[in-house]
Scaffold this active site. Structure first.
Site, mmCIF file in Angstrom:
data_model
loop_
_atom_site.group_PDB
_atom_site.id
_atom_site.type_symbol
_atom_site.label_atom_id
_atom_site.label_comp_id
_atom_site.label_asym_id
_atom_site.label_seq_id
_atom_site.Cartn_x
_atom_site.Cartn_y
_atom_site.Cartn_z
ATOM 1 N N PRO A 2 0.739 -1.303 0.199
ATOM 2 C CA PRO A 2 -0.096 -0.030 0.097
ATOM 3 C C PRO A 2 0.808 1.212 -0.111
ATOM 4 C CG PRO A 2 -0.792 -1.457 1.824
ATOM 5 C CD PRO A 2 0.604 -2.056 1.373
ATOM 6 N N GLU A 3 0.807 1.927 -1.044
ATOM 7 C CA GLU A 3 1.268 3.449 -1.197
ATOM 8 C C GLU A 3 -0.127 4.031 -1.732
ATOM 9 O OE1 GLU A 3 5.168 4.534 -2.622
ATOM 10 O OE2 GLU A 3 5.498 2.411 -2.948
ATOM 11 N N LYS A 58 -2.445 8.112 2.524
ATOM 12 C CA LYS A 58 -2.299 6.671 2.412
ATOM 13 C C LYS A 58 -3.428 6.295 3.462
ATOM 14 C CE LYS A 58 2.594 6.076 2.011
ATOM 15 N NZ LYS A 58 3.898 5.573 2.745
ATOM 16 N N ARG A 246 16.005 3.996 4.677
ATOM 17 C CA ARG A 246 15.371 2.957 4.141
ATOM 18 C C ARG A 246 16.131 2.495 2.731
ATOM 19 N NH1 ARG A 246 9.739 2.652 4.768
ATOM 20 N NH2 ARG A 246 10.310 0.851 3.624
#
Length: 257
Positions: A2-3, A58, A246
């Site tokens: 999910p983005e 989001k 990240r």
DNA sequence: CGGCGTGTTCAGAA
DNA sequence: CTTCTGAACACGCC
């Protein structure tokens, strides 16, 4: 998964079932409800129906007819699907049982969850913590958001700055704009920001249409899982490193530091 | 066993 | 004050 584009896909799933009566809610894992108990949640929803859903960053917002709203965040592994039958999956955490079938909120890692807002003001309070939605941001606004020493990638993925862009999309957008993810935002030229804005909009438009980040080899994202993937544009071996904590992929040739 | 991950938050350091 | 790092949350897959 999910983005922003994925959540937009979930929004469409929910939109297809607005108006259907909520018979009950099966809370299979109460840990997924944040700030509300399973009983209170079920009582609040029973007999109501969802009105037209919307998305900000989001967050998926499912307003309830008659007031209040359910806010869903999908973390890294969340999913929302409609099903008429079939056994539930071990990772199904909450099932909204409607007339005709059920909406299942599935999430393996349980990093986020579902919140209940009692009224519009409560919805706005939650959404106010997220910056402007990435699909709405204009070029000049983007320039202002990036005008700091902070590296461009962590700024793009900071939800308080801009809503909706995650780790994969950020790499994809920066690759298309030929901008190194570690460059400080305030050292980008006006032309860089214009290009970044154009690519951002184009990547989002295509991904939203697909309801996901398209797994195509012409996209940087499509090469991510290849151990020694090469740039889809110039065939240089892609670099992998950490930016803003990240995992990050970029082309050293197209995106020089 | 160790490391990693499409997300977010927090404490503490620089 | 701004920015960055690491740890934490939780679960499955190398």
């Amino acid at each position: 998964m999910p983005e922003l584009p994925d959540v937009e896909g979930f929004r469409r799933v929910l939109a297809a079932h607005t108006g259907a009566r909520i018979r009950r809610v099966d809370v299979l894992d109460a840990q997924m409800l944040r700030g509300v108990g399973a009983r209170g949640f079920g009582e609040r929803l029973r007999g109501k129906s969802f009105a037209a859903p919307r998305r900000h960053g989001k967050w998926l917002v499912g307003p309830l007819r008659g007031g209040g709203a359910v806010l869903v965040h999908f973390g890294m592994t969340g999913d929302l699907r409609w099903t008429r039958d079939g056994e539930r999956h071990p990772h199904d955490r909450v099932a909204f049982v409607l007339d005709g079938g059920e909406l299942r909120y599935r999430d393996m890692r349980k990093l986020q969850g579902i919140r209940l807002a009692d009224d519009d003001a409560a919805v706005e309070r939650i959404l106010a913590e997220v910056g402007p939605d990435a699909t709405d941001v204009g070029r000049d606004e983007l320039r202002e958001l990036l005008d700091r020493r902070r590296q461009v990638k962590p700024t793009l993925t900071d939800q308080a700055v801009l809503g909706g862009i995650g780790n994969l999309l950020a790499d994809e957008i920066l690759w298309r704009a030929r901008i190194n993810p570690r460059r400080p935002g305030n050292r980008l030229s006006a032309k860089d920001v214009t290009t970044l804005h154009t690519r951002l909009r184009s990547v989002l438009r295509q991904a939203v249409a697909a309801g996901r980040v398209p797994p195509r080899t012409s996209w940087l994202t499509g090469r991510r899982d290849e151990p020694s993937g090469s740039c889809p544009r110039c065939v240089t071996t892609l670099h992998r490193g950490r930016v803003g904590g990240r995992g990050t992929v970029w082309c050293p040739n197209c995106q020089p530091g």
